[in-house]
Design a protein around this motif. Structure first.
Motif, short mmCIF file in Angstrom:
data_model
loop_
_atom_site.label_atom_id
_atom_site.label_comp_id
_atom_site.label_asym_id
_atom_site.label_seq_id
_atom_site.Cartn_x
_atom_site.Cartn_y
_atom_site.Cartn_z
N PHE A 181 51.00 35.99 43.77
CA PHE A 181 50.31 34.87 43.14
C PHE A 181 49.15 34.38 44.00
O PHE A 181 48.12 33.95 43.49
CB PHE A 181 51.30 33.75 42.86
CG PHE A 181 52.47 34.19 42.02
CD1 PHE A 181 52.32 34.37 40.65
CD2 PHE A 181 53.71 34.45 42.60
CE1 PHE A 181 53.39 34.78 39.87
CE2 PHE A 181 54.78 34.87 41.82
CZ PHE A 181 54.61 35.03 40.46
N LEU A 182 49.33 34.44 45.33
CA LEU A 182 48.25 34.05 46.24
C LEU A 182 47.13 35.09 46.23
O LEU A 182 45.95 34.75 46.29
CB LEU A 182 48.80 33.86 47.65
CG LEU A 182 49.84 32.75 47.82
CD1 LEU A 182 50.37 32.73 49.26
CD2 LEU A 182 49.24 31.41 47.46
N ILE A 183 47.51 36.35 46.16
CA ILE A 183 46.50 37.41 46.09
C ILE A 183 45.69 37.28 44.81
O ILE A 183 44.46 37.43 44.82
CB ILE A 183 47.18 38.80 46.16
CG1 ILE A 183 47.81 39.00 47.54
CG2 ILE A 183 46.17 39.91 45.86
CD1 ILE A 183 48.58 40.29 47.67
N ALA A 184 46.36 36.96 43.71
CA ALA A 184 45.65 36.80 42.43
C ALA A 184 44.65 35.67 42.52
O ALA A 184 43.51 35.77 42.03
CB ALA A 184 46.65 36.54 41.31
N ALA A 185 45.02 34.57 43.19
CA ALA A 185 44.10 33.44 43.35
C ALA A 185 42.94 33.83 44.24
O ALA A 185 41.78 33.52 43.96
CB ALA A 185 44.84 32.24 43.92
N LEU A 200 41.49 36.39 39.97
CA LEU A 200 42.02 36.97 38.73
C LEU A 200 42.33 35.90 37.69
O LEU A 200 42.19 36.13 36.49
CB LEU A 200 43.28 37.79 39.02
CG LEU A 200 43.08 39.02 39.91
CD1 LEU A 200 44.39 39.75 40.09
CD2 LEU A 200 42.03 39.95 39.31
N TYR A 201 42.76 34.71 38.13
CA TYR A 201 43.05 33.65 37.16
C TYR A 201 41.79 33.23 36.42
O TYR A 201 41.77 33.13 35.20
CB TYR A 201 43.67 32.44 37.88
CG TYR A 201 44.98 32.73 38.56
CD1 TYR A 201 46.06 33.25 37.85
CD2 TYR A 201 45.14 32.49 39.93
CE1 TYR A 201 47.25 33.51 38.47
CE2 TYR A 201 46.35 32.76 40.56
CZ TYR A 201 47.41 33.27 39.83
OH TYR A 201 48.60 33.54 40.45
N LYS A 253 39.12 34.93 36.06
CA LYS A 253 38.63 36.06 35.27
C LYS A 253 39.22 36.06 33.87
O LYS A 253 38.55 36.44 32.90
CB LYS A 253 38.98 37.38 35.98
CG LYS A 253 38.55 38.63 35.23
CD LYS A 253 38.93 39.88 36.01
CE LYS A 253 38.54 41.13 35.23
NZ LYS A 253 38.92 42.37 35.97
N TYR A 254 40.46 35.61 33.76
CA TYR A 254 41.14 35.61 32.47
C TYR A 254 41.23 34.22 31.85
O TYR A 254 42.11 33.95 31.04
CB TYR A 254 42.53 36.24 32.61
CG TYR A 254 42.44 37.72 32.91
CD1 TYR A 254 42.14 38.64 31.91
CD2 TYR A 254 42.62 38.20 34.21
CE1 TYR A 254 42.04 39.99 32.18
CE2 TYR A 254 42.52 39.56 34.50
CZ TYR A 254 42.22 40.44 33.47
OH TYR A 254 42.11 41.78 33.75
N GLY A 255 40.33 33.33 32.27
CA GLY A 255 40.19 32.06 31.58
C GLY A 255 41.13 30.95 32.02
O GLY A 255 41.40 30.04 31.24
N LEU A 256 41.64 31.01 33.26
CA LEU A 256 42.54 29.98 33.75
C LEU A 256 41.95 29.30 34.98
O LEU A 256 41.42 29.97 35.87
CB LEU A 256 43.90 30.58 34.12
CG LEU A 256 44.73 31.18 32.99
CD1 LEU A 256 45.98 31.84 33.55
CD2 LEU A 256 45.12 30.10 31.98
#
Length: 206
Positions: free
Chosen positions: A49-53, A57-58, A60-63
């Motif tokens: 989840f930290l890597i995604a932040a 990535l969040y 990128k997908y509208g979050l």
């Protein structure tokens, strides 16, 4: 009858396609959706989840993610805005409250089974299906069989992964968890092992 079934399936497929297309189109034209996300711990299992932040990535997908986690208990740990006092805020109905809570599925299940006051949760998914705790013993204990009759340090019994591992170990070894080993609460730190308060600890991933 067969014609009706084919018609329903075809119409359902059309709805899925249209809905998917609409979501993609809307996500590209509207502002990012805000979402408050809390990490229940700093375990290695939370790293994706930290890597995604970090990789964006969040967004990128509208979050738009407001990601919070417990403060570091070691020097140089990645910081975060202070977490709210969860118990007090829930009692008073105020303060920052997460909309998504990320925690280990095993502790949540153990907590719900053993504690009637534990919040009932809906477990949606798991990123790691392997318990990665380790058994670390004092010098002189060479095998798992040597732990019979010894003291094993854990954090707690009600909703903690270390106690689950200790009980699972006893079951797999064919031991009585009450008479064949002593489970010591609040005794899972390396200092407890060095001080001789326990003979082994269930070490968490950190």
């Amino acid at each position: 009858m067969p014609i009706r079934a084919r018609t329903v399936i075809g119409f359902g497929g059309l709805l899925v396609v249209v809905a998917t297309a609409s979501v993609v189109r809307l996500a590209s034209t509207r502002d990012a959706l805000p979402l408050r996300v809390e990490l229940g711990s700093r375990a290695v299992s939370k790293l994706p989840f930290l890597i995604a932040a970090d990789q964006g990535l969040y967004a990128k997908y509208g979050l738009h993610i407001d990601l919070r986690m417990p403060p570091a208990d070691f020097e140089g740990g990645l910081g975060s805005r202070p977490l709210f006092d969860r118990a007090l805020d829930r009692l008073l109905g105020r303060g920052w409250r997460s909309e998504v809570f990320l925690n280990g599925a095993t502790p949540e299940i153990v907590g719900m089974v053993n504690n009637l006051a534990h919040p009932r949760s809906l477990l949606l998914a798991s990123t790691d299906c392997v318990v990665r705790s380790h058994v670390i013993a004092r010098p002189g204990i060479e095998t798992l069989e040597d732990l019979k009759g010894k003291r094993i340090g854990v954090t707690g019994l009600m909703h903690n992964i270390t106690a689950y591992v200790a009980l699972e170990l006893a079951e797999r070894m064919g031991w009585d968890p009450v008479h064949d080993i002593s489970i010591v609460l609040n005794g899972e730190e390396v200092e407890d092992l060095r001080a001789g308060r326990v003979d082994a600890i269930i070490a968490r991933e950190r």
